[in-house]
Design a protein around this motif. Sequence first.
Motif, PDB file in Angstrom:
ATOM      1  N   TYR A 378       0.847  -1.200   0.293  1.00 28.31           N
ATOM      2  CA  TYR A 378      -0.140  -0.071  -0.362  1.00 28.31           C
ATOM      3  C   TYR A 378       0.876   1.314   0.343  1.00 28.31           C
ATOM      4  N   PHE A 501       2.974  20.346   7.087  1.00 27.86           N
ATOM      5  CA  PHE A 501       2.079  19.862   8.492  1.00 27.86           C
ATOM      6  C   PHE A 501       3.716  19.242   9.061  1.00 27.86           C
ATOM      7  N   SER A 548       0.120  -0.905  13.748  1.00 26.44           N
ATOM      8  CA  SER A 548      -1.712  -0.207  13.860  1.00 26.44           C
ATOM      9  C   SER A 548      -1.562   1.067  12.536  1.00 26.44           C
ATOM     10  N   GLN A 549      -0.399   1.225  12.002  1.00 28.04           N
ATOM     11  CA  GLN A 549      -0.035   2.688  11.225  1.00 28.04           C
ATOM     12  C   GLN A 549       1.264   2.068  10.179  1.00 28.04           C
ATOM     13  N   VAL A 798       0.792  13.284   4.058  1.00 27.33           N
ATOM     14  CA  VAL A 798       0.909  13.284   5.575  1.00 27.33           C
ATOM     15  C   VAL A 798       0.568  12.220   6.415  1.00 27.33           C
ATOM     16  N   ASP A 800      -0.426  11.167  10.412  1.00 28.22           N
ATOM     17  CA  ASP A 800      -0.093  12.100  11.395  1.00 28.22           C
ATOM     18  C   ASP A 800       0.126  10.974  12.531  1.00 28.22           C
ATOM     19  N   VAL A 802      -1.469   8.088  14.916  1.00 28.70           N
ATOM     20  CA  VAL A 802      -2.236   7.834  15.822  1.00 28.70           C
ATOM     21  C   VAL A 802      -2.223   6.361  16.633  1.00 28.70           C
ATOM     22  N   ASP A 907      -3.321  -2.767  11.274  1.00 33.79           N
ATOM     23  CA  ASP A 907      -3.260  -1.736   9.381  1.00 33.79           C
ATOM     24  C   ASP A 907      -4.231  -1.231   9.617  1.00 33.79           C
ATOM     25  N   TRP A 908      -4.032   0.434   9.418  1.00 32.50           N
ATOM     26  CA  TRP A 908      -5.780   0.880   9.195  1.00 32.50           C
ATOM     27  C   TRP A 908      -6.246   0.669   7.563  1.00 32.50           C
ATOM     28  N   ALA A 909      -5.098   0.172   6.936  1.00 31.27           N
ATOM     29  CA  ALA A 909      -4.992   0.772   5.526  1.00 31.27           C
ATOM     30  C   ALA A 909      -4.937  -0.851   4.694  1.00 31.27           C
TER      31      ALA A 909
ATOM     32  N   MET B  10     -13.495  -0.398  11.499  1.00 24.21           N
ATOM     33  CA  MET B  10     -12.401  -0.256  10.772  1.00 24.21           C
ATOM     34  C   MET B  10     -12.889   1.088   9.795  1.00 24.21           C
ATOM     35  N   GLN B  13     -11.198   3.972  11.943  1.00 27.03           N
ATOM     36  CA  GLN B  13      -9.600   4.336  11.475  1.00 27.03           C
ATOM     37  C   GLN B  13      -8.860   4.242  11.079  1.00 27.03           C
ATOM     38  N   ILE B  14     -10.121   4.106  10.114  1.00 28.68           N
ATOM     39  CA  ILE B  14      -9.425   4.817   8.000  1.00 28.68           C
ATOM     40  C   ILE B  14      -9.751   6.009   8.584  1.00 28.68           C
ATOM     41  N   THR B  16      -9.235   8.396  11.019  1.00 26.52           N
ATOM     42  CA  THR B  16      -8.133   8.721  11.445  1.00 26.52           C
ATOM     43  C   THR B  16      -7.071   8.975  10.872  1.00 26.52           C
ATOM     44  N   ASN B  17      -6.600   8.062  10.284  1.00 29.84           N
ATOM     45  CA  ASN B  17      -5.536   7.373   9.027  1.00 29.84           C
ATOM     46  C   ASN B  17      -5.475   8.898   8.335  1.00 29.84           C
ATOM     47  N   THR B  20      -5.425  14.074   7.419  1.00 33.90           N
ATOM     48  CA  THR B  20      -5.199  15.034   7.573  1.00 33.90           C
ATOM     49  C   THR B  20      -4.686  14.700   5.403  1.00 33.90           C
ATOM     50  N   ASP B  21      -5.615  14.313   5.242  1.00 32.71           N
ATOM     51  CA  ASP B  21      -5.667  13.806   3.426  1.00 32.71           C
ATOM     52  C   ASP B  21      -6.455  15.660   3.153  1.00 32.71           C
ATOM     53  N   HIS B  31     -11.096   4.316  -0.248  1.00 34.51           N
ATOM     54  CA  HIS B  31     -10.174   3.515   0.418  1.00 34.51           C
ATOM     55  C   HIS B  31     -11.115   2.468   0.360  1.00 34.51           C
ATOM     56  N   PHE B  35     -10.810  -1.528  -0.910  1.00 36.45           N
ATOM     57  CA  PHE B  35     -10.566  -2.655  -0.728  1.00 36.45           C
ATOM     58  C   PHE B  35     -11.859  -3.214   0.429  1.00 36.45           C
TER      59      PHE B  35
END
Lengths: 952, 70
Positions: A378, A501, A548-549, A798, A800, A802, A907-909, B10, B13-14, B16-17, B20-21, B31, B35
């Motif tokens: 990703y 940022f 998670s990140q 960016v 951030d 978390v 991981d969030w993604a 989930m 969480q997405i 939150t991450n 900043t977009d 997203h 997915f």
Amino acid sequence: MTYQPQKDFGTPESRSDAAVSLTIDGREVTVPAGTSVMRAAAEQGTSIPKLCATDSVKSYGSCRLCLVEIDGRRGTPASCTTQVEPGMVVRTQTPQLAKLRKGVMELYISDHPLDCLTCAANGDCELQDQAGAVGLRDVRYDVQATHLGQEKDHSNPYFDFDPSKCIACSRCIRACDEVQGTLALTMEGRGWDSKISAGFASDNFMGSECVSCGACVQACPTATLVEKKVVEVGTPERSVVTTCAYCGVGCTFRAEMRGEQLVRMVPYKDGKANRGHSCVKGRFAWGYAQHQERILKPMIRKSINDPWRAVEWDEAFAYTASELKRISAKYGRNALGGITSSRCTNEETFLVQKLVRAGFGNNNVDTCARVCHSPTGYGLKTTFGTSAGTQDFDSVEDSDVILIIGANPTDGHPVFASRMKRRLRGQDGRPGAKLIVIDPRRTDIVRSPHIEAQHHLPLRPGTNVAVLTAMAHVIVTEGLADEAFIRERCDWDEYSHWAEFVSQARNSPENLQPVTLVDAEDLRAAARLYATGGNGAIYYGLGVTEHSQGSSTVMAIANLAMATGNIGRSGVGVNPLRGQNNVQGACDMGSFPHELAGYRHISDHDARSLFEKDWGVTLDPEPGLRIPNMLDAAVDGVFKALYCQGEDILQSDPNTAHVSAGLAAMECVIVHDLFLNETANYAHIFLPGSTFLEKNGTFTNAERRIQPVRKVMTPMNGLEDWEVTQRLAQAMGLDWNYSHPSEIMDEIARLTPTFAGVSFARLDALGSLQWPVTADAPDGSPIMHIDGFVRGKGKFVVTDYVPTDEKTGPRFPLLLTTGRILSQYNVGAQTRRTENVAWHPEDLLEIHPVDAEDRGVKSGDWVKLASRAGETTLRANVTDRVAPGVVYTTFHHAVTQANVVTTDYSDWATNCPEYKVTAVQISASNGPTEWQEEYEAFSARARRVESGIAAE
Amino acid sequence: MNSEERLIYMANQIATNLATDAAPVAAVADHIQAFWDPRMKRMIFAHGTDGLSPVAAAAIRLLADAQNGG
Ligand code: SF4
Ligand code: SF4
Ligand code: SF4
Ligand code: FES
């Protein structure tokens, strides 16, 4: 082909561009400047007798056997230590030289046991060869007894040391120093009394620093250091070049055979990933391939409470296909799915995902890369445009600053670590590269012989993004960013947004120190070093992704590299160190549910129709389920059948209780593997697999290098893995007719632009190819993004910080992080079935002395390790390698089941599990938990075969 | 966590991450579209926006509308 050792040129290759011409024995030869006379002769086909020189190490000039005459020079210089000069005239054979050499040989032989006929190295001994080469016929000296009759050292499980046969050439010492970088060996005494020793006089090999890489065994010209297997079976009679199946370094080996029996694996000097080096796993730990616990016949059962029943292949395929069809008819096609393996070949992986997409009719295919490097996919795809490391391994030789984050190369990627360490030590007057290590643990590379990291930032687990953002803060606010590079190669607006940022005061090292626990001054210094120290290269591992990140961390790394212009040439770059041998390949081959081969999204109409036309099917444009989603859907009662090739998800995936609940809820679990693994406890069908020695195909290593795997023996179960998948597809009614994996590769090349120029014929011709292999780069691409990023402009994202939701508190005050060690591999199914258990008989819990004392725990005590998800027991190892508040363990042994403790945060993604952070508590314990005991009883029951018990 | 709770977790969480977009709602929607498998999407549409952060909720509404519209 008959057995021939690889040619030894005597001294290492010179990398100089300047050419020098000279005359040797009347023939002119041209070689790079810096080449030795010995090597120049060898290139021309003249072999000068030698004993103490070999081309893996620098020459030493001690044996005096390689003397030559040079016009205009007095005496007889040693050809291994004399460099070529323009116009030199060299003679290698004269009566005078012959006499001198005979004298030298006589001395050696007089101190050597004359038991050649019964010696293990008979026929493969350089002393023997050289005695022949100099025409030695008799020995005038009395046989000296100076060091004959000494005790052998059998302590290493894979090789013996017989000091009586040692000729004190020091090749082993130099190999350990220069090639491996462990510096385990020394020479004791002088002259004829000198003796090789592994550390102190009292040490044997096992008790020493030796990591059993085999470099010394390879370098030894006599039978002093020799593989036990050669002693047992005899010298090999033929060899086949193939690729190691353990880790993502992808070392090339010669499998040296006697009939169908493997005698030894010898690292191949022309292997571009390993350059003739190896580690204990690839070199020695292949005994599992013939282990008695391998299952060789398919087995089926109605329920997991029944014993297994062995059946013939035909019955197995018919039954499997009928079960899959039954389930598809009853619950719908989306109730089926498959998991590809990063241990299997590209061709096998490709077929499994094809079976799912074209046969099952959905995109429910995933790979165990999900649990390790999916965030790399990703993150690098988003920032650079493609999901792969940017460099080849050779690139490290041009690095000035090496930044390692969340990786432990000496344990996880040992052969690459040796190359990295060589660069860190510096060589031939060139100072070593500087080293920055970001890791909660003081890994071995932080401080090892002649290496000391400039900065070790021992961060709190889970704060990678904060640390990297703080580094970016320093780089941007101190004006260290490479704006010219950014303007030319990246999107400037995105950069400005990102720069603004990271420059915020809240992202300064000082402000983040309470979160990361990293000293702000040290972090600033590390950031300055990376930005200004010359070529900066980043290497990272699972300590980055399994959070998670995880994806954010990969992007933060990419940001740093772009901001400092460290992309697009040798010596720089962003390099994921891949765990299993074919993680890269599994990802490339379209194993992810949202992606077709070559990282094209399944919703991409053009890509999809390419496949649809080739396969004659319609593909579902919607992404399928990822492994954790499959398990959730199974628990919900809508996912019913899983084909799992070469993976043990029950042991390798987080939150074991959830995985077993998911598996238990399915009606048809098909495990295709070598052994009855933990997942097989929940399986209804077991299809026996084949080892890498038994099949043809390709693996792709961490540097995108596609390398051939070659069959050296017949599969013990009768079928290569790709044949098993093909037969299953045929039983389901698919018209597949591959007769060789090369045809599968042709299909991959036809459908995947980055593989366009790959074929078995080209791989045979070139040895290996690094994708992309296209019309523009017909011989592959060692380094990527040279003139521009794959996606066009590099993208700053960016990231951030978390904090993870997995938090410590009064009940679970410590942070557990997990990793691996050198001698064991992943869930250990292979390595536990070899002598490697000598180094790692059990998983241990590392705990800081302060935390240990608080809990009354001493090294060796049993402790209970409990998290919110579950608990297990293991023994403690009290050490200050880990910081206070952090504990660490490996996950190589099934009985430990470290994943009983890990949670299902991810991981969030990508849903890559957060293995690296679990809040835990430790307490004294007197043995296995109830869960461990119950599981052992269950697993004994689940492994019954009708004719008896199949022991694990 | 059951499956539905996990999907909510989930999505949040997405969100939150991706906060900043430049365009967080669209980013979250993209997203999830890219997915999540169809059943996961159906489940969260059926669930509605309870327990979702504002950005996650807006993204789910955006996706659900697109699905219904197209
Ligand atoms: S096996 Fe490797 S580490 Fe051990 S002594 Fe030999 S070269 Fe050194
Ligand atoms: S052990 Fe082998 S390589 Fe080492 S000094 Fe003796 S003969 Fe040479
Ligand atoms: S470093 Fe990796 S690829 Fe090389 S021999 Fe060791 S396990 Fe095999
Ligand atoms: S080989 Fe040159 S001195 Fe030994």
